[in-house]
Write a protein that holds these residues in place. Structure first.
Motif, PDB file in Angstrom:
ATOM      1  N   VAL A  12       0.842  -1.205   0.000  1.00 33.42           N
ATOM      2  CA  VAL A  12       0.000   0.000   0.000  1.00 33.42           C
ATOM      3  C   VAL A  12       0.875   1.252   0.000  1.00 33.42           C
ATOM      4  O   VAL A  12       0.584   2.222  -0.701  1.00 33.42           O
ATOM      5  N   ALA A  13       1.978   1.228   0.741  1.00 30.53           N
ATOM      6  CA  ALA A  13       2.893   2.371   0.752  1.00 30.53           C
ATOM      7  C   ALA A  13       3.496   2.600  -0.631  1.00 30.53           C
ATOM      8  O   ALA A  13       3.629   3.742  -1.089  1.00 30.53           O
ATOM      9  N   ARG A  14       3.828   1.529  -1.318  1.00 30.19           N
ATOM     10  CA  ARG A  14       4.392   1.652  -2.665  1.00 30.19           C
ATOM     11  C   ARG A  14       3.353   2.214  -3.638  1.00 30.19           C
ATOM     12  O   ARG A  14       3.670   3.035  -4.495  1.00 30.19           O
ATOM     13  N   LEU A  15       2.101   1.786  -3.486  1.00 33.05           N
ATOM     14  CA  LEU A  15       1.024   2.339  -4.298  1.00 33.05           C
ATOM     15  C   LEU A  15       0.845   3.831  -3.999  1.00 33.05           C
ATOM     16  O   LEU A  15       0.663   4.638  -4.913  1.00 33.05           O
ATOM     17  N   ARG A  23       2.148   8.614 -11.031  1.00 31.76           N
ATOM     18  CA  ARG A  23       2.216   7.432 -11.899  1.00 31.76           C
ATOM     19  C   ARG A  23       0.910   6.644 -11.917  1.00 31.76           C
ATOM     20  O   ARG A  23       0.714   5.785 -12.764  1.00 31.76           O
ATOM     21  N   LEU A  24       0.022   6.910 -10.952  1.00 33.53           N
ATOM     22  CA  LEU A  24      -1.292   6.276 -10.889  1.00 33.53           C
ATOM     23  C   LEU A  24      -2.349   7.363 -10.765  1.00 33.53           C
ATOM     24  O   LEU A  24      -2.154   8.329 -10.014  1.00 33.53           O
ATOM     25  N   ASP A  25      -3.467   7.212 -11.489  1.00 34.12           N
ATOM     26  CA  ASP A  25      -4.551   8.173 -11.289  1.00 34.12           C
ATOM     27  C   ASP A  25      -5.362   7.747 -10.066  1.00 34.12           C
ATOM     28  O   ASP A  25      -5.148   6.673  -9.506  1.00 34.12           O
ATOM     29  N   THR A  26      -6.272   8.589  -9.638  1.00 29.85           N
ATOM     30  CA  THR A  26      -7.013   8.351  -8.401  1.00 29.85           C
ATOM     31  C   THR A  26      -7.823   7.065  -8.455  1.00 29.85           C
ATOM     32  O   THR A  26      -7.830   6.284  -7.511  1.00 29.85           O
ATOM     33  N   GLU A  27      -8.489   6.824  -9.567  1.00 37.09           N
ATOM     34  CA  GLU A  27      -9.325   5.628  -9.691  1.00 37.09           C
ATOM     35  C   GLU A  27      -8.482   4.347  -9.617  1.00 37.09           C
ATOM     36  O   GLU A  27      -8.824   3.399  -8.914  1.00 37.09           O
ATOM     37  N   THR A  28      -7.353   4.329 -10.323  1.00 32.30           N
ATOM     38  CA  THR A  28      -6.470   3.158 -10.313  1.00 32.30           C
ATOM     39  C   THR A  28      -5.894   2.950  -8.918  1.00 32.30           C
ATOM     40  O   THR A  28      -5.853   1.818  -8.414  1.00 32.30           O
ATOM     41  N   PHE A  29      -5.464   4.030  -8.279  1.00 31.68           N
ATOM     42  CA  PHE A  29      -4.915   3.946  -6.920  1.00 31.68           C
ATOM     43  C   PHE A  29      -5.952   3.359  -5.964  1.00 31.68           C
ATOM     44  O   PHE A  29      -5.666   2.418  -5.220  1.00 31.68           O
ATOM     45  N   THR A  30      -7.172   3.880  -5.993  1.00 34.77           N
ATOM     46  CA  THR A  30      -8.231   3.416  -5.093  1.00 34.77           C
ATOM     47  C   THR A  30      -8.537   1.938  -5.326  1.00 34.77           C
ATOM     48  O   THR A  30      -8.659   1.157  -4.377  1.00 34.77           O
ATOM     49  N   ARG A  31      -8.639   1.535  -6.592  1.00 34.23           N
ATOM     50  CA  ARG A  31      -8.940   0.138  -6.921  1.00 34.23           C
ATOM     51  C   ARG A  31      -7.824  -0.788  -6.449  1.00 34.23           C
ATOM     52  O   ARG A  31      -8.069  -1.844  -5.867  1.00 34.23           O
ATOM     53  N   ARG A  32      -6.567  -0.376  -6.675  1.00 31.11           N
ATOM     54  CA  ARG A  32      -5.442  -1.234  -6.284  1.00 31.11           C
ATOM     55  C   ARG A  32      -5.305  -1.359  -4.769  1.00 31.11           C
ATOM     56  O   ARG A  32      -4.968  -2.421  -4.255  1.00 31.11           O
ATOM     57  N   MET A  79      -9.288  20.001  -1.745  1.00 27.02           N
ATOM     58  CA  MET A  79      -9.833  18.795  -1.122  1.00 27.02           C
ATOM     59  C   MET A  79     -11.281  18.597  -1.546  1.00 27.02           C
ATOM     60  O   MET A  79     -12.044  19.567  -1.604  1.00 27.02           O
ATOM     61  N   GLY A  80     -11.637  17.355  -1.847  1.00 26.15           N
ATOM     62  CA  GLY A  80     -13.011  17.053  -2.212  1.00 26.15           C
ATOM     63  C   GLY A  80     -13.139  15.658  -2.782  1.00 26.15           C
ATOM     64  O   GLY A  80     -12.219  14.857  -2.705  1.00 26.15           O
ATOM     65  N   ARG A  81     -14.301  15.365  -3.382  1.00 26.34           N
ATOM     66  CA  ARG A  81     -14.569  14.052  -3.961  1.00 26.34           C
ATOM     67  C   ARG A  81     -14.036  13.916  -5.372  1.00 26.34           C
ATOM     68  O   ARG A  81     -13.827  12.815  -5.860  1.00 26.34           O
ATOM     69  N   SER A  82     -13.831  15.011  -6.065  1.00 27.91           N
ATOM     70  CA  SER A  82     -13.402  14.985  -7.461  1.00 27.91           C
ATOM     71  C   SER A  82     -11.979  14.454  -7.593  1.00 27.91           C
ATOM     72  O   SER A  82     -11.110  14.754  -6.771  1.00 27.91           O
ATOM     73  N   SER A  83     -11.741  13.721  -8.680  1.00 30.53           N
ATOM     74  CA  SER A  83     -10.386  13.227  -8.928  1.00 30.53           C
ATOM     75  C   SER A  83      -9.442  14.361  -9.314  1.00 30.53           C
ATOM     76  O   SER A  83      -8.235  14.184  -9.345  1.00 30.53           O
ATOM     77  N   ALA A  84      -9.970  15.540  -9.582  1.00 32.06           N
ATOM     78  CA  ALA A  84      -9.138  16.700  -9.888  1.00 32.06           C
ATOM     79  C   ALA A  84      -8.539  17.314  -8.614  1.00 32.06           C
ATOM     80  O   ALA A  84      -7.662  18.171  -8.704  1.00 32.06           O
ATOM     81  N   CYS A  85      -9.002  16.889  -7.457  1.00 33.33           N
ATOM     82  CA  CYS A  85      -8.485  17.404  -6.182  1.00 33.33           C
ATOM     83  C   CYS A  85      -7.178  16.707  -5.833  1.00 33.33           C
ATOM     84  O   CYS A  85      -6.933  15.576  -6.246  1.00 33.33           O
ATOM     85  N   GLN A  86      -6.350  17.393  -5.042  1.00 35.76           N
ATOM     86  CA  GLN A  86      -5.105  16.786  -4.595  1.00 35.76           C
ATOM     87  C   GLN A  86      -5.339  15.834  -3.423  1.00 35.76           C
ATOM     88  O   GLN A  86      -4.610  14.873  -3.239  1.00 35.76           O
ATOM     89  N   LEU A  87      -6.345  16.113  -2.597  1.00 40.69           N
ATOM     90  CA  LEU A  87      -6.703  15.237  -1.486  1.00 40.69           C
ATOM     91  C   LEU A  87      -8.134  14.786  -1.732  1.00 40.69           C
ATOM     92  O   LEU A  87      -9.069  15.573  -1.623  1.00 40.69           O
ATOM     93  N   VAL A  88      -8.302  13.513  -2.127  1.00 46.68           N
ATOM     94  CA  VAL A  88      -9.601  12.994  -2.563  1.00 46.68           C
ATOM     95  C   VAL A  88     -10.237  12.171  -1.443  1.00 46.68           C
ATOM     96  O   VAL A  88      -9.583  11.314  -0.844  1.00 46.68           O
ATOM     97  N   PHE A  89     -11.524  12.443  -1.184  1.00 48.46           N
ATOM     98  CA  PHE A  89     -12.302  11.715  -0.188  1.00 48.46           C
ATOM     99  C   PHE A  89     -13.391  10.930  -0.911  1.00 48.46           C
ATOM    100  O   PHE A  89     -14.154  11.503  -1.679  1.00 48.46           O
ATOM    101  N   ALA A  90     -13.474   9.635  -0.667  1.00 45.58           N
ATOM    102  CA  ALA A  90     -14.497   8.798  -1.283  1.00 45.58           C
ATOM    103  C   ALA A  90     -15.692   8.705  -0.347  1.00 45.58           C
ATOM    104  O   ALA A  90     -16.034   7.646   0.164  1.00 45.58           O
ATOM    105  N   ASP A  91     -16.342   9.832  -0.097  1.00 43.06           N
ATOM    106  CA  ASP A  91     -17.475   9.891   0.813  1.00 43.06           C
ATOM    107  C   ASP A  91     -18.492  10.869   0.230  1.00 43.06           C
ATOM    108  O   ASP A  91     -18.145  11.998  -0.105  1.00 43.06           O
TER     109      ASP A  91
END
Length: 146
Positions: A12-15, A23-32, A79-91
């Motif tokens: 998880v730390a490497r991801l 190197r990973l977009d938000t969706e790929t990071f979350t899924r992995r 910060m927000g839910r959008s993948s365009a944010c630097q700090l993304v919350f899945a809530d």
């Protein structure tokens, strides 16, 4: 063989490093990360990080390939839910563009960006407020400490 918690945490730390480096977009990071937490053997963990370069220690690994400073080092974090944010919350209680942390006159300021459920600092609803180490931030139902 089921992976140990230590092995899982390293994956998880490497991801996370791959995500921060761009190197990973938000969706790929979350899924992995979800797959890493449910992995039943070490080979699955290796497969989730195989396309990422080996991580080296040090702050320079946080720099994206284009050599631009990450938003946190540049003084602005959206910060927000959008993948365009630097700090993304899945809530769902967090707005797409909920709040922004930025540096103003050498101080970190938190500004609500018209969110639906409000932005709180230490339990107090704010539109804009200075934040310091130890302050508790609440965006919708998500809490974290600076």
């Amino acid at each position: 063989m089921r992976p140990s918690e230590d092995t899982r945490e390293r994956a998880v730390a490497r991801l996370r490093h791959g995500y921060v480096a761009g190197r990973l977009d938000t969706e790929t990071f979350t899924r992995r990360v979800a797959c890493a937490l449910q992995a039943s053997h070490d080979g699955e963990l290796h497969g989730l990080t195989a396309d990422l370069p080996a991580t080296r220690r040090g702050w320079r690994n946080l720099l994206p390939r284009r050599r631009q400073l990450p938003p946190v080092l540049a003084g602005r974090v959206l910060m927000g839910r959008s993948s365009a944010c630097q700090l993304v919350f899945a809530d769902d209680t967090v707005s797409r563009r909920h709040a922004e942390l930025h540096i103003e006159d050498g101080r970190w300021m938190l500004r609500d960006l018209g969110s639906s459920n409000g932005t709180y600092v230490n339990g107090r609803l704010v539109r804009e407020s200075e934040v310091t180490a130890g302050d508790e931030i609440t965006l919708g139902a998500c809490r974290f400490t600076i």
